[in-house]
Scaffold this active site. Structure first.
Site, PDB file in Angstrom:
ATOM      1  N   LYS A  52       0.734  -1.306   0.042  1.00  0.00           N
ATOM      2  CA  LYS A  52       0.194   0.251  -0.184  1.00  0.00           C
ATOM      3  C   LYS A  52       0.916   1.048  -0.268  1.00  0.00           C
ATOM      4  O   LYS A  52       0.598   2.346  -0.542  1.00  0.00           O
ATOM      5  CB  LYS A  52      -1.033  -0.214   1.077  1.00  0.00           C
ATOM      6  N   GLN A  96      -4.305  -1.758   9.723  1.00  0.00           N
ATOM      7  CA  GLN A  96      -4.764  -2.917   8.934  1.00  0.00           C
ATOM      8  C   GLN A  96      -4.817  -4.336  10.223  1.00  0.00           C
ATOM      9  O   GLN A  96      -4.537  -4.432  11.347  1.00  0.00           O
ATOM     10  CB  GLN A  96      -2.878  -3.543   8.512  1.00  0.00           C
ATOM     11  N   ASP A 119     -10.777   2.787   3.810  1.00  0.00           N
ATOM     12  CA  ASP A 119     -11.225   1.522   4.048  1.00  0.00           C
ATOM     13  C   ASP A 119     -12.540   1.064   3.798  1.00  0.00           C
ATOM     14  O   ASP A 119     -13.130  -0.070   3.736  1.00  0.00           O
ATOM     15  CB  ASP A 119     -10.906   0.767   5.533  1.00  0.00           C
TER      16      ASP A 119
END
Ligand code: NAD
Length: 290
Positions: A52, A96, A119
């Site tokens: 990412k 994460q 997200d």
């Protein structure tokens, strides 16, 4: 049979984003800035976060990686999130997953400012998605919708079977595909571990989204001719012939299923790269919203 090439499509999307970033910079506007929080040293998580950050650099974004040790307290993680929420330099950030067991994942996701939740996991954004309001779509389902759209796979009125009901893949997929929208308007069946006679259901499907996390679960005898296959699964399978000692397997037995498929995503190179591209797209959106 056509391969739905996520690697190429994600490269196209990243090129489009890079172009938008150049324009932003030329105008003297703020460069999009994504932050990622990684707690612990899980191998797969480190790989994903690394990819990412690398993608951010590629398109010209600013990026910040906050690495915290495994034993970090929940309180400390919540403090880091609070700081990111209040930092005007940061347009969007991700935490994460999975988090270490002593940290309440729900509590952490709830603490993220919905306007920075690129997200798309915060309940506010999940609710907005369900109500078809502007929001950050969760990156993996968003990537799948984009892939279907760009390859002009017909979904309207089609029989779609989603395997897996997780909050990050299966459930949002079932919602998006049934909505009145591009790559939507499908008749969706959401299946899961308690579903009976799954094979009878998948054999009727025009499109199958496999997101259950069991390597090569969906086999050729479970699908009909002309089916479209979206393989979300990523499982590490021991492979002594590889330097790493493992290979990545999808949820679909590619060899047998691809013989019957009209469209199919490979693993790797299908859904995976699309997920990162859509995270960047959400970050660009977060920045432009300001
Ligand atoms: P999860 O473990 O949260 O959910 C799995 C789902 O599969 C559950 O809802 C369960 O009911 C269902 N299931 C389990 N066994 C089943 C069976 N025998 N028949 C039918 N349904 C069954 O998984 P997840 O987080 O949704 O991830 C699924 C897979 O996708 C994993 O391999 C994960 O690594 C991968 N993944 C890939 C990406 C990507 O970017 N490509 C993103 C997220 C997840």
């Amino acid at each position: 049979m056509t391969i739905l090439d996520g690697k190429q499509t994600s490269a196209d999307i990243k090129a489009e984003i890079a172009e938008a970033v150049t324009e932003i910079k030329n105008k003297g506007d703020k460069t999009p800035h994504l932050a990622a929080v990684l707690v612990g040293t899980d191998g797969a998580s480190m790989t994903y976060v690394g990819a990412k950050v690398k993608a951010c650099n590629l398109v010209g974004f600013e990026s910040t990686l906050i690495e915290l040790p495994e034993e970090t307290t929940e309180e400390k993680v919540l403090q880091v999130i609070e700081d990111l929420n209040n930092n005007p330099e940061i347009d969007g950030f991700i935490v994460q997953l999975p988090l270490p067991k002593h940290i309440d994942e729900h509590k952490v996701l709830m603490a993220i400012d919905p306007d920075k939740d690129v997200d798309g996991f915060h309940p506010t954004n999940v609710g907005r998605m369900a109500l078809e309001l502007p929001t950050f779509l969760p990156a993996t389902p968003y990537g799948i919708m984009e892939l279907l759209e760009r390859y002009e796979v017909e979904t309207s009125g089609k029989n779609v079977v989603v395997i897996g009901r997780s909050h990050i893949v299966g459930r949002p997929m079932s919602i998006l595909l049934s909505q009145k929208r591009a790559a939507g308007d499908a008749t969706v069946t959401l299946t899961h571990s308690r579903t009976k006679n799954l094979k009878e259901i998948t054999k009727e499907a025009d499109i199958i989204v496999a997101a259950l996390g069991i390597a090569e679960f969906l086999t050729g005898d479970m699908v009909k001719e002309g089916v479209t296959i979206i393989d979300v699964g990523i499982t590490r399978v021991d492979d002594a012939s590889k330097k790493s000692g493992f290979r990545l397997a999808g949820d679909v037995h590619f060899e047998s299923v691809s013989k019957k498929a009209e469209f199919i995503t490979p693993v790797p190179g299908g859904v995976g790269p699309m997920t990162i591209a859509m995270l960047l797209k959400n970050t660009l959106l977060a920045c432009s919203r300001k």
